[in-house]
Design a protein around this motif. Structure first.
Motif, mmCIF file in Angstrom:
data_model
loop_
_atom_site.group_PDB
_atom_site.id
_atom_site.type_symbol
_atom_site.label_atom_id
_atom_site.label_comp_id
_atom_site.label_asym_id
_atom_site.label_seq_id
_atom_site.Cartn_x
_atom_site.Cartn_y
_atom_site.Cartn_z
ATOM 1 N N ALA A 1 0.872 -1.179 0.000
ATOM 2 C CA ALA A 1 0.000 0.000 0.000
ATOM 3 C C ALA A 1 0.906 1.226 0.000
ATOM 4 N N ASP A 2 0.387 2.356 -0.432
ATOM 5 C CA ASP A 2 1.158 3.592 -0.341
ATOM 6 C C ASP A 2 0.370 4.618 0.460
ATOM 7 N N TYR A 3 0.896 5.854 0.492
ATOM 8 C CA TYR A 3 0.262 6.831 1.381
ATOM 9 C C TYR A 3 -1.127 7.235 0.926
ATOM 10 N N ASN A 4 -1.438 7.044 -0.353
ATOM 11 C CA ASN A 4 -2.812 7.336 -0.786
ATOM 12 C C ASN A 4 -3.802 6.335 -0.196
ATOM 13 N N ASP A 5 -3.374 5.078 -0.131
ATOM 14 C CA ASP A 5 -4.229 4.066 0.504
ATOM 15 C C ASP A 5 -4.427 4.389 1.983
ATOM 16 N N VAL A 6 -3.327 4.829 2.631
ATOM 17 C CA VAL A 6 -3.410 5.139 4.061
ATOM 18 C C VAL A 6 -4.346 6.333 4.291
ATOM 19 N N MET A 7 -4.242 7.319 3.380
ATOM 20 C CA MET A 7 -5.106 8.497 3.517
ATOM 21 C C MET A 7 -6.576 8.086 3.520
ATOM 22 N N SER A 8 -6.932 7.243 2.600
ATOM 23 C CA SER A 8 -8.349 6.875 2.565
ATOM 24 C C SER A 8 -8.698 5.987 3.765
ATOM 25 N N MET A 9 -7.736 5.191 4.245
ATOM 26 C CA MET A 9 -8.017 4.409 5.451
ATOM 27 C C MET A 9 -8.273 5.338 6.647
ATOM 28 N N VAL A 10 -7.462 6.401 6.778
ATOM 29 C CA VAL A 10 -7.604 7.310 7.922
ATOM 30 C C VAL A 10 -8.974 7.986 7.908
ATOM 31 N N ASN B 1 -11.656 7.058 6.491
ATOM 32 C CA ASN B 1 -12.689 6.056 6.754
ATOM 33 C C ASN B 1 -12.706 5.632 8.219
ATOM 34 N N MET B 2 -11.520 5.465 8.787
ATOM 35 C CA MET B 2 -11.434 5.015 10.174
ATOM 36 C C MET B 2 -11.976 6.070 11.126
ATOM 37 N N VAL B 3 -11.528 7.314 10.964
ATOM 38 C CA VAL B 3 -11.934 8.370 11.902
ATOM 39 C C VAL B 3 -13.441 8.625 11.800
ATOM 40 N N SER B 4 -13.956 8.644 10.588
ATOM 41 C CA SER B 4 -15.397 8.892 10.453
ATOM 42 C C SER B 4 -16.199 7.701 10.983
ATOM 43 N N TYR B 5 -15.660 6.484 10.770
ATOM 44 C CA TYR B 5 -16.318 5.289 11.314
ATOM 45 C C TYR B 5 -16.364 5.335 12.849
ATOM 46 N N ILE B 6 -15.242 5.710 13.456
ATOM 47 C CA ILE B 6 -15.183 5.763 14.920
ATOM 48 C C ILE B 6 -16.170 6.812 15.451
ATOM 49 N N ALA B 7 -16.235 7.950 14.765
ATOM 50 C CA ALA B 7 -17.188 8.988 15.193
ATOM 51 C C ALA B 7 -18.616 8.470 15.101
ATOM 52 N N LEU C 1 -16.747 15.064 9.580
ATOM 53 C CA LEU C 1 -15.672 14.106 9.312
ATOM 54 C C LEU C 1 -15.977 13.192 8.125
ATOM 55 N N THR C 2 -17.080 13.439 7.453
ATOM 56 C CA THR C 2 -17.468 12.572 6.341
ATOM 57 C C THR C 2 -16.395 12.584 5.251
ATOM 58 N N PRO C 3 -15.939 11.391 4.816
ATOM 59 C CA PRO C 3 -14.947 11.347 3.734
ATOM 60 C C PRO C 3 -15.576 11.771 2.405
ATOM 61 N N PRO C 4 -14.762 12.192 1.439
ATOM 62 C CA PRO C 4 -13.299 12.351 1.564
ATOM 63 C C PRO C 4 -12.927 13.694 2.179
ATOM 64 N N TRP C 5 -11.727 13.731 2.808
ATOM 65 C CA TRP C 5 -11.218 14.991 3.345
ATOM 66 C C TRP C 5 -10.360 15.648 2.273
ATOM 67 N N PRO C 6 -10.424 16.973 2.167
ATOM 68 C CA PRO C 6 -9.613 17.653 1.148
ATOM 69 C C PRO C 6 -8.117 17.368 1.316
ATOM 70 N N ARG C 7 -7.447 17.137 0.176
ATOM 71 C CA ARG C 7 -5.988 16.990 0.159
ATOM 72 C C ARG C 7 -5.406 18.331 -0.250
ATOM 73 N N THR D 1 5.381 -0.305 1.445
ATOM 74 C CA THR D 1 4.487 -0.307 2.613
ATOM 75 C C THR D 1 3.958 1.096 2.886
ATOM 76 N N GLY D 2 2.685 1.162 3.246
ATOM 77 C CA GLY D 2 2.122 2.414 3.735
ATOM 78 C C GLY D 2 1.966 2.337 5.244
ATOM 79 N N GLY D 3 2.419 3.386 5.954
ATOM 80 C CA GLY D 3 2.374 3.374 7.428
ATOM 81 C C GLY D 3 1.628 4.577 7.983
ATOM 82 N N LEU D 4 1.143 4.398 9.214
ATOM 83 C CA LEU D 4 0.337 5.440 9.856
ATOM 84 C C LEU D 4 0.625 5.514 11.349
#
Length: 526
Positions: free
Chosen positions: A304-313, A315-321, A342-348, A494-497
């Motif tokens: 995965a790369d940082y674009n994958d991580v961005m969408s995971m973040v 999704n994760m934060v909005s899911y947790i909320a 917090l609804t995705p997507p967040w502006p890049r 690898t994508g990391g967070l």
RNA sequence: GGGCCUUUAGCUCAGCGGUAGAGCAUCGGACUUUUAAUCCGCAGGUCGUGGGUUCGAUCCCCACAGGGCCCA
């Protein structure tokens, strides 16, 4: 006055001797309560019995009564006018007492809510009722009886029997104003939890945040691990570590400042999706969003790369909320923040473009300490003397860009100097594939496409070590030879967070201080 | 590191250069459907710590400590 003097004086004033001596203040309150514990023992009641079989929580007892009441209204039951449940046994802390001689009302609080207990001498019997007169606010008691509704409409347990389960010998804070003193709230959090609903609410929210985060990660096939806290090299982030020493090994060790390098070793080992939720330790000051120990989640995902991580973040934060509050839109908090969506997507936002937009500074054109410092001074941005270039740019970002990011945003593509563990963009020597997430003007997470070129990684570490020497920068990252050996064996792309859980909880709770979220924040010595 | 605010009864808070106040809690009394129960009465204080000024300091000044906010 010596002890002897005191003894002689008290011997000379008999009216002050023995039990006639009245203890002052707090000690008096404690003695009164100890005396009641002694009276309970005299009557054959253990003030600290080992067990009480609770049949219902306050919430369950209330619900049970409401059910019986509805049935009674439909003509079911013995006395439709005065519905009452079967006998229940509830337990909780005495929060208030309203005594009326031969009857008393007691507000009981347990972990699930509150319920009133109603005690009458003629229903309990004279002997059993004596216990009621020995109760204090703060005692933990059990009450057995059926649930009824009083004339004033309050659902109450009508006591057949009251049992002291734990005699409290110190008083609780003010029943009406709660506990206001911030110092006591933090140092004695249990009092805050008892007295202030918000403290309990935040504690429960923190647990729900972690739980929903775990389920989000597990659902995506991530494996949860635990890596060492005591480490020989405090690497993987830019921070000053706490130092300690292992006596038998006679070896200096540090408390970890990140979990990053161990987790990436597991990626090398073939655990393709891995995360750790754990405590990090950084030897730095305390303020409204810093504590020397705090909790993060770090995750690493192979291929995965940082674009994958961005969408995971996002999704994760909005899911947790959504899981914890029921909505991806956090309500406005008076005086703290507007509504946060917090609804995705967040502006890049491209970091270079955003800095340029806010300040006119183009960091590609001001590539050395001198020109960047000059550009900062021109715009009245404080320049810390002796800072490395990356530190200066970090100051520009934190003072000029971050405060504008109230709604969630990602800042994308950082200069290589600030990011010793991130991979360069394919078309650039100077920019790495890194992003940070911001909400309410503060950093929420930091992530990148991981640097897996071992030669470049060694070079970056060496530059960090040089920065430590050249600029006296204690927070520069450290070269970790074990880690370099690991990735020399080959770490897949690898994508990391890394994401701060305490700050995420602050965001969801609408709190401005991390101390409202940490149950036991760091405090000075008293 | 710097600035500002704060520390008074168990809790929540007033107060003032002349030696300490309230509400709640406690203690004693009245009261068998209250819910900030009510009514009567009592007790409870090194006014954060240490210096200084003053005839006299809880109050003014200085230092220190704890807590908070802002800045670095």
């Amino acid at each position: 006055m010596t002890n002897q003097d005191q003894q002689e004086q008290s011997a000379n004033s008999p009216e002050e001797s023995n039990e006639e001596v009245s203890a002052a203040g707090e000690q008096k309150l404690i003695e009164d309560r100890l005396a009641k514990a002694a009276q309970l023992r005299d009557k054959g009641f253990d003030p600290y019995p080992p067990r009480f079989d609770r049949t219902h929580t306050s919430a369950e007892a209330t619900k049970l009564f409401e059910y019986v009441e509805v049935m009674a209204s439909n003509g079911v039951g013995d006395d439709a006018e005065h519905p009452r449940t079967e006998t229940v046994r509830i337990a909780g802390r005495v929060m208030a007492r309203r005594g009326m001689g031969k009857a008393a009302f007691i507000d009981l609080k347990d972990g699930y809510g509150s319920i009133q207990a109603f005690a009458r001498q003629n229903t309990m019997g004279d002997e059993a009722y004596e216990i009621v007169n020995l109760l204090d606010i703060g005692d933990i008691i059990g009450v057995e009886g059926s649930v009824i509704r009083t004339r004033r409409g309050e659902i109450s347990v009508e006591a057949q029997q009251v049992t002291v389960l734990t005699k409290a010998i110190r008083p609780l804070p003010d029943k009406w104003h709660g506990l206001q003193d911030q110092e006591i709230r933090f140092r004695q959090r249990y009092l805050d939890l008892i007295s202030n609903d918000k403290a309990m609410k935040n504690a429960l929210l923190r647990s729900m945040v972690v739980q929903s985060m775990r389920s989000f990660m597990h659902d995506r096939g991530f494996i949860e691990v635990e890596t060492p806290i005591l480490v020989p090299v405090a690497a993987g982030a830019q921070a000053t570590p706490f130092e300690t020493h292992h006596n038998q090994l006679d070896r200096d060790l540090y408390l970890r400042i990140a979990t990053e390098l161990y987790l990436k070793k597991l990626i090398v080992g073939g655990i393709e999706r891995v995360f750790e939720i754990g405590r990090l330790f950084r030897n730095e000051g305390l303020d409204h969003d810093h504590n020397p120990e705090f909790t993060t989640i770090e995750s690493y995902q192979a291929y995965a790369d940082y674009n994958d991580v961005m969408s995971m973040v996002e999704n994760m934060v909005s899911y947790i909320a959504k899981e914890t509050t029921g909505s991806m839109v956090l309500p406005a908090v008076e005086g703290v923040r507007p509504e946060i969506d917090l609804t995705p997507p967040w502006p890049r936002l491209d970091l270079r473009a955003e800095i340029k937009k806010q300040t006119g500074i183009d960091f590609v054109e001001t590539r050395d300490v001198e020109s960047l410092s000059a550009a900062m001074r021109e715009r009245n941005i404080h320049v810390e003397a002796g800072s490395a270039w990356g530190r200066l740019l970090d100051k520009v970002i934190s003072s000029e860009v971050e405060p504008n990011l109230v709604q969630p945003h990602f800042l994308v593509d950082y200069p290589v100097e600030m990011s010793p563990l991130a991979k360069r963009k394919p078309d650039s020597d100077e920019i790495v594939e890194r992003f940070e997430g911001f909400v309410m003007g503060t950093e929420l997470c930091n992530a990148f496409t991981e640097l897996n070129d071992p030669v470049d990684q060694r070079d970056r570490f060496e530059q960090q070590e040089k920065q430590r020497l050249d600029f006296g920068d204690d927070e520069a990252d450290r070269l970790d030879e074990d880690f370099l050996v690991a990735i020399e064996h080959g770490m897949p792309p690898t994508g990391g967070l890394g994401l701060g859980i305490d700050r995420l909880t602050m965001l969801i709770a609408g709190e401005e201080s991390i101390r409202e979220i940490l149950l036991f924040p760091a405090m000075r010595n008293t």
